[in-house]
Scaffold this motif. Structure first.
Motif, PDB file in Angstrom:
ATOM      1  N   VAL A 253       2.472  22.019   1.425  1.00  0.00           N
ATOM      2  CA  VAL A 253       1.993  20.824   2.108  1.00  0.00           C
ATOM      3  C   VAL A 253       2.649  19.607   1.459  1.00  0.00           C
ATOM      4  O   VAL A 253       2.846  19.570   0.254  1.00  0.00           O
ATOM      5  CB  VAL A 253       0.454  20.735   2.046  1.00  0.00           C
ATOM      6  N   GLN A 254       3.011  18.642   2.289  1.00  0.00           N
ATOM      7  CA  GLN A 254       3.622  17.399   1.802  1.00  0.00           C
ATOM      8  C   GLN A 254       2.587  16.272   1.860  1.00  0.00           C
ATOM      9  O   GLN A 254       1.833  16.171   2.829  1.00  0.00           O
ATOM     10  CB  GLN A 254       4.825  17.012   2.659  1.00  0.00           C
ATOM     11  N   LEU A 255       2.600  15.465   0.829  1.00  0.00           N
ATOM     12  CA  LEU A 255       1.633  14.371   0.714  1.00  0.00           C
ATOM     13  C   LEU A 255       2.362  13.047   0.578  1.00  0.00           C
ATOM     14  O   LEU A 255       3.319  12.946  -0.197  1.00  0.00           O
ATOM     15  CB  LEU A 255       0.724  14.582  -0.493  1.00  0.00           C
ATOM     16  N   VAL A 256       1.897  12.036   1.297  1.00  0.00           N
ATOM     17  CA  VAL A 256       2.495  10.709   1.233  1.00  0.00           C
ATOM     18  C   VAL A 256       1.383   9.678   1.062  1.00  0.00           C
ATOM     19  O   VAL A 256       0.497   9.570   1.914  1.00  0.00           O
ATOM     20  CB  VAL A 256       3.312  10.391   2.497  1.00  0.00           C
ATOM     21  N   GLU A 257       1.470   8.937  -0.038  1.00  0.00           N
ATOM     22  CA  GLU A 257       0.500   7.886  -0.293  1.00  0.00           C
ATOM     23  C   GLU A 257       0.982   6.567   0.312  1.00  0.00           C
ATOM     24  O   GLU A 257       2.189   6.320   0.422  1.00  0.00           O
ATOM     25  CB  GLU A 257       0.290   7.685  -1.798  1.00  0.00           C
ATOM     26  N   SER A 258       0.035   5.715   0.662  1.00  0.00           N
ATOM     27  CA  SER A 258       0.356   4.383   1.168  1.00  0.00           C
ATOM     28  C   SER A 258      -0.818   3.461   0.905  1.00  0.00           C
ATOM     29  O   SER A 258      -1.926   3.919   0.586  1.00  0.00           O
ATOM     30  CB  SER A 258       0.670   4.431   2.668  1.00  0.00           C
ATOM     31  N   GLY A 259      -0.562   2.166   1.049  1.00  0.00           N
ATOM     32  CA  GLY A 259      -1.639   1.195   0.938  1.00  0.00           C
ATOM     33  C   GLY A 259      -1.739   0.485  -0.388  1.00  0.00           C
ATOM     34  O   GLY A 259      -2.596  -0.387  -0.566  1.00  0.00           O
ATOM     35  N   GLY A 260      -0.876   0.833  -1.334  1.00  0.00           N
ATOM     36  CA  GLY A 260      -0.906   0.143  -2.605  1.00  0.00           C
ATOM     37  C   GLY A 260      -0.429  -1.292  -2.468  1.00  0.00           C
ATOM     38  O   GLY A 260       0.077  -1.706  -1.420  1.00  0.00           O
ATOM     39  N   GLY A 261      -0.619  -2.059  -3.536  1.00  0.00           N
ATOM     40  CA  GLY A 261      -0.176  -3.440  -3.503  1.00  0.00           C
ATOM     41  C   GLY A 261      -0.726  -4.231  -4.663  1.00  0.00           C
ATOM     42  O   GLY A 261      -1.221  -3.663  -5.645  1.00  0.00           O
ATOM     43  N   LEU A 262      -0.636  -5.557  -4.523  1.00  0.00           N
ATOM     44  CA  LEU A 262      -1.099  -6.494  -5.549  1.00  0.00           C
ATOM     45  C   LEU A 262      -2.405  -7.126  -5.084  1.00  0.00           C
ATOM     46  O   LEU A 262      -2.503  -7.613  -3.952  1.00  0.00           O
ATOM     47  CB  LEU A 262      -0.037  -7.568  -5.784  1.00  0.00           C
ATOM     48  N   VAL A 263      -3.386  -7.130  -5.963  1.00  0.00           N
ATOM     49  CA  VAL A 263      -4.693  -7.708  -5.632  1.00  0.00           C
ATOM     50  C   VAL A 263      -5.252  -8.387  -6.865  1.00  0.00           C
ATOM     51  O   VAL A 263      -4.912  -8.014  -7.999  1.00  0.00           O
ATOM     52  CB  VAL A 263      -5.646  -6.601  -5.109  1.00  0.00           C
ATOM     53  N   GLN A 264      -6.064  -9.376  -6.655  1.00  0.00           N
ATOM     54  CA  GLN A 264      -6.671 -10.077  -7.780  1.00  0.00           C
ATOM     55  C   GLN A 264      -7.886  -9.325  -8.308  1.00  0.00           C
ATOM     56  O   GLN A 264      -8.493  -8.506  -7.602  1.00  0.00           O
ATOM     57  CB  GLN A 264      -7.093 -11.477  -7.352  1.00  0.00           C
ATOM     58  N   THR A 265      -8.230  -9.628  -9.539  1.00  0.00           N
ATOM     59  CA  THR A 265      -9.441  -9.030 -10.138  1.00  0.00           C
ATOM     60  C   THR A 265     -10.641  -9.304  -9.241  1.00  0.00           C
ATOM     61  O   THR A 265     -10.841 -10.418  -8.771  1.00  0.00           O
ATOM     62  CB  THR A 265      -9.685  -9.630 -11.529  1.00  0.00           C
ATOM     63  N   GLY A 266     -11.423  -8.251  -9.033  1.00  0.00           N
ATOM     64  CA  GLY A 266     -12.587  -8.354  -8.167  1.00  0.00           C
ATOM     65  C   GLY A 266     -12.307  -8.045  -6.713  1.00  0.00           C
ATOM     66  O   GLY A 266     -13.236  -7.926  -5.902  1.00  0.00           O
ATOM     67  N   GLY A 267     -11.048  -7.898  -6.378  1.00  0.00           N
ATOM     68  CA  GLY A 267     -10.668  -7.628  -4.998  1.00  0.00           C
ATOM     69  C   GLY A 267     -10.795  -6.157  -4.637  1.00  0.00           C
ATOM     70  O   GLY A 267     -11.215  -5.330  -5.443  1.00  0.00           O
ATOM     71  N   SER A 268     -10.410  -5.858  -3.397  1.00  0.00           N
ATOM     72  CA  SER A 268     -10.506  -4.492  -2.871  1.00  0.00           C
ATOM     73  C   SER A 268      -9.174  -4.047  -2.296  1.00  0.00           C
ATOM     74  O   SER A 268      -8.356  -4.869  -1.871  1.00  0.00           O
ATOM     75  CB  SER A 268     -11.576  -4.412  -1.779  1.00  0.00           C
ATOM     76  N   LEU A 269      -8.993  -2.732  -2.284  1.00  0.00           N
ATOM     77  CA  LEU A 269      -7.794  -2.141  -1.731  1.00  0.00           C
ATOM     78  C   LEU A 269      -8.151  -0.728  -1.269  1.00  0.00           C
ATOM     79  O   LEU A 269      -8.992  -0.064  -1.889  1.00  0.00           O
ATOM     80  CB  LEU A 269      -6.703  -2.085  -2.795  1.00  0.00           C
ATOM     81  N   LYS A 270      -7.522  -0.299  -0.186  1.00  0.00           N
ATOM     82  CA  LYS A 270      -7.751   1.057   0.303  1.00  0.00           C
ATOM     83  C   LYS A 270      -6.415   1.772   0.379  1.00  0.00           C
ATOM     84  O   LYS A 270      -5.511   1.329   1.097  1.00  0.00           O
ATOM     85  CB  LYS A 270      -8.400   1.025   1.679  1.00  0.00           C
ATOM     86  N   VAL A 271      -6.278   2.833  -0.365  1.00  0.00           N
ATOM     87  CA  VAL A 271      -5.059   3.628  -0.326  1.00  0.00           C
ATOM     88  C   VAL A 271      -5.316   4.903   0.459  1.00  0.00           C
ATOM     89  O   VAL A 271      -6.446   5.397   0.509  1.00  0.00           O
ATOM     90  CB  VAL A 271      -4.528   3.948  -1.740  1.00  0.00           C
ATOM     91  N   SER A 272      -4.244   5.394   1.077  1.00  0.00           N
ATOM     92  CA  SER A 272      -4.346   6.575   1.925  1.00  0.00           C
ATOM     93  C   SER A 272      -3.402   7.663   1.446  1.00  0.00           C
ATOM     94  O   SER A 272      -2.375   7.383   0.838  1.00  0.00           O
ATOM     95  CB  SER A 272      -4.009   6.215   3.376  1.00  0.00           C
ATOM     96  N   CYS A 273      -3.764   8.885   1.778  1.00  0.00           N
ATOM     97  CA  CYS A 273      -2.941  10.045   1.468  1.00  0.00           C
ATOM     98  C   CYS A 273      -2.835  10.863   2.750  1.00  0.00           C
ATOM     99  O   CYS A 273      -3.828  11.448   3.200  1.00  0.00           O
ATOM    100  CB  CYS A 273      -3.588  10.862   0.358  1.00  0.00           C
ATOM    101  N   ALA A 274      -1.644  10.882   3.330  1.00  0.00           N
ATOM    102  CA  ALA A 274      -1.420  11.617   4.570  1.00  0.00           C
ATOM    103  C   ALA A 274      -0.720  12.932   4.264  1.00  0.00           C
ATOM    104  O   ALA A 274       0.257  12.958   3.516  1.00  0.00           O
ATOM    105  CB  ALA A 274      -0.579  10.788   5.527  1.00  0.00           C
ATOM    106  N   ALA A 275      -1.227  14.004   4.845  1.00  0.00           N
ATOM    107  CA  ALA A 275      -0.692  15.338   4.588  1.00  0.00           C
ATOM    108  C   ALA A 275      -0.016  15.912   5.819  1.00  0.00           C
ATOM    109  O   ALA A 275      -0.405  15.614   6.953  1.00  0.00           O
ATOM    110  CB  ALA A 275      -1.803  16.265   4.136  1.00  0.00           C
ATOM    111  N   SER A 276       0.989  16.741   5.567  1.00  0.00           N
ATOM    112  CA  SER A 276       1.667  17.436   6.652  1.00  0.00           C
ATOM    113  C   SER A 276       2.175  18.771   6.154  1.00  0.00           C
ATOM    114  O   SER A 276       2.285  18.981   4.935  1.00  0.00           O
ATOM    115  CB  SER A 276       2.832  16.601   7.197  1.00  0.00           C
ATOM    116  N   GLY A 277       2.442  19.669   7.074  1.00  0.00           N
ATOM    117  CA  GLY A 277       3.061  20.932   6.717  1.00  0.00           C
ATOM    118  C   GLY A 277       2.118  22.006   6.234  1.00  0.00           C
ATOM    119  O   GLY A 277       2.565  23.003   5.675  1.00  0.00           O
ATOM    120  N   GLY A 278       0.834  21.836   6.399  1.00  0.00           N
ATOM    121  CA  GLY A 278      -0.109  22.862   5.978  1.00  0.00           C
ATOM    122  C   GLY A 278      -1.432  22.687   6.690  1.00  0.00           C
ATOM    123  O   GLY A 278      -1.600  21.780   7.499  1.00  0.00           O
ATOM    124  N   THR A 279      -2.373  23.571   6.390  1.00  0.00           N
ATOM    125  CA  THR A 279      -3.715  23.461   6.963  1.00  0.00           C
ATOM    126  C   THR A 279      -4.528  22.540   6.062  1.00  0.00           C
ATOM    127  O   THR A 279      -5.081  22.970   5.042  1.00  0.00           O
ATOM    128  CB  THR A 279      -4.383  24.841   7.079  1.00  0.00           C
TER     129      THR A 279
END
Length: 129
Positions: free
Chosen positions: A1-27
């Motif tokens: 299975v292949q995994l690809v992360e996304s959604g990273g970045g720069l944020v200030q202290t106290g802020g929020s961020l949502k990162v994702s992990c998309a999978a392919s090639g497997g169940t």
């Protein structure tokens, strides 16, 4: 299975961020998914994990009550919602997949990187002070 992360970045202290992990090639629903992170000059550390069904979740003490892991098997995606971010959360965040069969062993440890067979390339999260 292949995994690809996304959604990273720069944020200030106290802020929020949502990162994702998309999978392919497997169940996708046959894998537990974990998030790990590695800061500069630091060892890789466990952040959070979710079981194949989504019924069980695991968190490092350092992120408990701030981070939430979830999965959408229909979209082959796992999310990590990060709130109240701190400078010490700065790291490259990796998602990893652990085959369902490993959970059958009595010594299965979802917190351990050795349980995970497939890894993504990572996404950078930087929290400015």
């Amino acid at each position: 299975v292949q995994l690809v992360e996304s959604g990273g970045g720069l944020v200030q202290t106290g802020g929020s961020l949502k990162v994702s992990c998309a999978a392919s090639g497997g169940t996708f629903s046959s894998y537990a998914i974990g998030w790990f992170r590695q800061g500069r000059g630091k060892e890789r550390e466990f952040v959070a994990a979710v079981s194949w069904s989504g019924d069980s979740t695991y968190y490092a003490d350092s992120v408990k009550d701030r981070f939430t892991i979830s999965r959408e098997n229909a979209k082959n995606t796992v999310y990590l919602q990060m709130n109240n971010l701190k400078p010490e959360d700065t790291a490259i965040y990796y998602c990893a997949a652990s085959p369902l069969s490993r959970s059958y062993y009595i010594d299965y440890d979802p917190y351990s990187h050795s349980e995970y067979e497939f890894w993504g390339q990572g996404t950078q999260v930087t929290v400015s002070s």
